[in-house]
Enzyme design. Structure first.
Site: not given
Ligand SMILES: *Cc1c(COP(=O)(O)O)cnc(C)c1O
Length: 381
Positions: A69, A177, A235, A324
């Site tokens: 994400g 989410q 890759t 976080c």
């Molecule tokens: C978890 C999350 C991310 C980050 O995704 P990762 O794959 O952990 O980098 C970004 N946006 C939201 C809303 C998230 O809940």
């Protein structure tokens, strides 16, 4: 008993996903190679790409595999803005985005771009009239999350999409989410770019997707051998891509609707139980516009971090505020943005359910939680 109620932070990999990834181990040829082993790896990637594209109403060449994400958000924002800076330098977002949207935007701001951070109301919703008013001649990008990861509030995505389209502004949404719980069709919602993360829907960590409409001008943020339509060199993470393809297939196999209904039962049960058993609580977010997986609740006069620790000792795993934000001493930016005072913000917990949770899990939480809240309140008296 062990109750994992932190699925918004990460989910357990589905066994079917794991087993298909094991099979993937046999296909270790580099997908860029022309021999048959390379071709086989490539073929597996393309099958997953087609599966995923179909599930959101996109074309396969609009699906870019990333490391998750965070990278998808960075690629969408930086990649788009850099490729379109000749058209303007103004970007609109909200004050409650994930750090992987807020921080790339702050970086761009530092480099001379202008960013409007729309406020939200006390349920975490933006006002679309404010969005319209924020639009300028030089606005090139609107980046607004589909649902918030701390409080679960769903934004009016369809309206935002149609406003963006009307003004010919690119619309990116962080749907991390939402993807595992609700059906999303990018065409019906006029979404131009969308970020998805594997580990939020029972696929592995470290794999994600950026959907980007194929007529968009996008620059890469990682340069190299030109994989992923030149947009994401390196890759390919073949095993995880195969796994994520499987996870998407599982979601689409009726699971998505059933799972959302299941989550909603757990969510309502938890809200009703807490309301009945604990006084001086405040539920954060929107009761009407919300994903079914998240319950964010503040306990007046309670330190959330201590409560997380005490629940942990009883085998219950949750987040305080957001995963976080937990390590920081500042209250979460999302809870501040919805107008929560510091006292309530520090006393907030996020429960987030997933497909493996049961009603017994909620019963166990409701057995344990009231006593712990009472204990912490007594100590602070
Ligand atoms: C978890 C999350 C991310 C980050 O995704 P990762 O794959 O952990 O980098 C970004 N946006 C939201 C809303 C998230 O809940």
């Amino acid at each position: 008993m062990k109750v994992y109620a932190d699925n918004a932070a990460s989910t357990k990999i589905d066994d079917e996903v794991l087993s298909i990834m094991d099979e993937g181990n046999e296909h270790y040829g580099n997908p860029s190679c022309v021999h048959s082993m390379g071709k086989k790896s490539k073929e597996l990637i393309e099958t997953a790409r087609e599966q995923i594209a179909k599930s959101i109403g996109a074309k396969p060449n609009e699906i870019i595999f990333t490391s998750g994400g965070t990278e998808s958000n960075n690629l969408a924002i930086q990649g788009f803005v850099e490729a379109n800076s000749n058209r303007g330098y103004h970007i609109i977002t909200t004050s409650i985005e994930h750090a992987s949207v807020l921080n790339p935007l702050k970086y761009l701001q530092y480099n001379g771009y202008e960013v409007t951070f729309l406020p939200v109301n006390n349920e975490g919703l933006i006002d679309v009239r404010q969005l319209r008013r924020a639009i300028r001649k030089n606005t090139i990008l609107i980046s607004i999350m589909f649902a918030n990861n701390e409080i679960g509030t769903l934004q009016p995505i369809k309206e935002i999409g149609s406003i963006s389209k009307q003004y010919n502004i690119c619309f990116h949404t962080d749907a991390v989410q939402v993807f595992g719980h609700c059906k999303i069709n990018v065409n019906e919602l006029d979404i131009d770019m969308m970020s998805i993360s594997g580990h939020k829907f029972y696929a592995p960590k470290g794999i994600g997707i950026l959907y980007a409409r194929n007529d968009l001008n996008l620059f890469p943020i990682i340069y190299g051998g030109g994989q992923e339509f030149n947009l994401r060199s390196g890759t390919e993470n073949v095993n995880s891509i195969i796994g994520m393809g499987k996870a998407v297939e599982l979601l689409n196999k009726t699971e998505k609707d059933n799972n959302a209904a299941h989550l909603l039962i757990l969510k309502n049960k938890l809200i009703d139980g807490i309301s009945a058993k604990i006084s001086n609580v405040k539920f954060n977010g929107s009761m009407e516009y919300s994903i079914p997986s998240i319950v964010n609740v503040s306990f007046k006069g309670v330190d959330g971090i201590s409560l997380v620790d005490m629940l942990d000792a009883k085998g219950i795993y949750v987040s305080s505020g957001s995963a976080c934000a937990s390590s920081h001493l500042k209250p979460s930016h999302v809870l501040s943005a919805i107008g929560l005072n510091d006292n309530l913000a520090y006393g907030s917990l996020r429960f987030s359910f997933g497909k493996y949770n049961t009603e017994d899990d909620v019963n166990y939480i409701l057995d344990v939680l009231p006593g712990l809240v009472e204990k912490l309140r007594e100590q602070s008296r």
